[in-house]
Enzyme design. Sequence first.
Site, PDB file in Angstrom:
ATOM      1  N   VAL A  76       0.885  -1.108  -0.020  1.00 45.42           N
ATOM      2  CA  VAL A  76       0.119  -0.029  -0.052  1.00 45.42           C
ATOM      3  C   VAL A  76       0.927   1.009  -0.073  1.00 45.42           C
ATOM      4  O   VAL A  76       1.580   1.503   0.918  1.00 45.42           O
ATOM      5  CB  VAL A  76      -0.913  -0.082   1.131  1.00 45.42           C
ATOM      6  N   GLY A  77       0.695   1.981  -0.875  1.00 43.49           N
ATOM      7  CA  GLY A  77       1.624   3.436  -1.128  1.00 43.49           C
ATOM      8  C   GLY A  77       1.253   4.420   0.031  1.00 43.49           C
ATOM      9  O   GLY A  77      -0.128   4.389   0.211  1.00 43.49           O
TER      10      GLY A  77
ATOM     11  N   THR B  51       4.123  -5.012 -10.074  1.00 43.13           N
ATOM     12  CA  THR B  51       2.607  -4.507 -10.468  1.00 43.13           C
ATOM     13  C   THR B  51       2.398  -4.030 -11.750  1.00 43.13           C
ATOM     14  O   THR B  51       3.165  -2.961 -12.344  1.00 43.13           O
ATOM     15  CB  THR B  51       2.292  -3.402  -9.467  1.00 43.13           C
TER      16      THR B  51
ATOM     17  N   ARG C  54      -9.448   8.664 -10.663  1.00 43.34           N
ATOM     18  CA  ARG C  54      -9.945   8.458  -9.493  1.00 43.34           C
ATOM     19  C   ARG C  54     -10.601   9.791  -8.926  1.00 43.34           C
ATOM     20  O   ARG C  54      -9.912  10.771  -8.400  1.00 43.34           O
ATOM     21  CB  ARG C  54      -8.863   8.225  -8.310  1.00 43.34           C
TER      22      ARG C  54
ATOM     23  N   SER D 275      -5.385  -9.935  -9.426  1.00 47.19           N
ATOM     24  CA  SER D 275      -5.799  -8.485  -8.876  1.00 47.19           C
ATOM     25  C   SER D 275      -6.185  -7.396  -9.930  1.00 47.19           C
ATOM     26  O   SER D 275      -5.529  -7.427 -11.225  1.00 47.19           O
ATOM     27  CB  SER D 275      -4.512  -7.849  -8.216  1.00 47.19           C
TER      28      SER D 275
ATOM     29  N   HIS E  76      -6.182  -4.179  -8.484  1.00 46.94           N
ATOM     30  CA  HIS E  76      -5.723  -3.132  -7.619  1.00 46.94           C
ATOM     31  C   HIS E  76      -6.721  -2.468  -6.653  1.00 46.94           C
ATOM     32  O   HIS E  76      -6.894  -1.515  -6.573  1.00 46.94           O
ATOM     33  CB  HIS E  76      -5.222  -1.751  -8.719  1.00 46.94           C
TER      34      HIS E  76
ATOM     35  N   ARG F 160      -9.204   0.417  -8.062  1.00 43.40           N
ATOM     36  CA  ARG F 160      -8.313   1.613  -8.174  1.00 43.40           C
ATOM     37  C   ARG F 160      -7.940   2.046  -9.395  1.00 43.40           C
ATOM     38  O   ARG F 160      -7.754   2.984  -9.807  1.00 43.40           O
ATOM     39  CB  ARG F 160      -7.282   1.858  -7.260  1.00 43.40           C
TER      40      ARG F 160
ATOM     41  N   ASP G 232      -5.787 -11.179  -4.496  1.00 40.10           N
ATOM     42  CA  ASP G 232      -6.093  -9.873  -4.187  1.00 40.10           C
ATOM     43  C   ASP G 232      -7.040  -9.088  -4.775  1.00 40.10           C
ATOM     44  O   ASP G 232      -7.555  -9.397  -5.768  1.00 40.10           O
ATOM     45  CB  ASP G 232      -4.654  -9.098  -4.551  1.00 40.10           C
TER      46      ASP G 232
ATOM     47  N   GLY H 281      -4.826  -5.491   2.024  1.00 37.38           N
ATOM     48  CA  GLY H 281      -4.369  -4.061   2.009  1.00 37.38           C
ATOM     49  C   GLY H 281      -5.013  -3.098   2.793  1.00 37.38           C
ATOM     50  O   GLY H 281      -4.479  -2.668   3.795  1.00 37.38           O
TER      51      GLY H 281
END
Length: 421
Positions: free
Chosen positions: A99-100, A177, A186, A316, A318, A321, A349, A372
């Site tokens: 997780v950034g 990734t 977003r 995944s 993401h 997102r 994920d 996450g």
Amino acid sequence: MAIGRNTQSAIFRDGAIGRLPLVPTAWAELEGRAHQAMSRRAWAYVAGSAGNESTTAANRAALDRWRIVPRVLRDVEHRDLSVELFGHRYPSPILAAPVGVLGLVRPHGDLDIARAAAALGVPYILSTQASVPMERVVAAMGHAPHWYQLYWSSSDDLVESLVSRAEASGAQAIVVTLDTHLLGWRPRDLDLGYLPFAHGEGIAQYTSDPVFARLVDERMSAAPDSPRPRITPQTIRTLVDITRNHPGAFRSNLRSRRPRASVDTFLDVFSRSSLTWENLAFLRGRTSLPILLKGVQHPDDATRAVAEGVDGIIVSNHAGRQIDDALGSLDALPGIVERVDGAIPVLFDSGVRSGADVFVAMALGATAVCVGRAYTYGLAIAGQRGAAEVLRNLIAEFDITLGLSGNARADSIPRDAVARV
């Protein structure tokens, strides 16, 4: 192993003397408390998804389409939650996903989750977009297992440097990734006009890197008199953020062009939309670590990954997102597992909120499951202890679900343990 029962007993014993859990055990309450604990910008960045957030809803709907089918009169007194990945045995199938920009959530968020994961033996996948350099994070973990997540930069030299640092730090795998070579649309972030990286947040892996430092030097030399932005109250606030987030003393940073040049350099080199299958040979030639591809959703891509000699896949999207109206991640899992046919591990994920979700994914063929947002919410509420409690609760619920379903081993949950409804 009695992790679930022991965790429950500890909670109830504490409750008997008036001590309640630090973080809620139910998702809705956990999310609500985390929302209260975060700033508007942090909440938008962590909780937000692409577009109308329909992919996030699809992730949840995909999990909800499956139901656990218990079997009875089986000896499940002694349960084994452990799984093996790339020659390492981990105590549970749960991994802490990258997780950034955890610095938005807590000032030392990367260190907090690293210590929380280490205490539980949960492998932590360090993010490229961290607020703390990987070497400091690994030092905080001691000898606990960790992997490294790579965003493939437009600079191959930088990619090589980041991977070399990860390998030197003791990482046990590299997770590439693939679904963020362009930043998703977003709205929550867009409506606030806020991208943390433009404020110097979440780029500590870069500002601590010697190759990145060289790229910044080259940028500053090429434009020694670059124009300064028009001064407004918001410009001043942004420059203060950049100065504060850059390594070094605030006063000296304030007099230097380097913090702003570092942000501009990062924005130029962060992503690479020209990446193809052929580029994987470059990475394979520069590390002996297992390489996993994160973001796989199509069975044909899984087939190609096996053919290219990739060591693992993470199914995944993401966590919704990146693309709106995308397939729920669990809907993609069975087809990819079938196509891979045991050649390499397939991890899962996106959308996981509970130990029961972990069970469902494992029954559908996942070797392990990455989580996450859940631990990030615990981090927001109560720091390291909150993150640890969330991870502990997920493992405990998975253990209880495993036993109640009539299964004793995490690595051999049968397909008929779940039914689609």
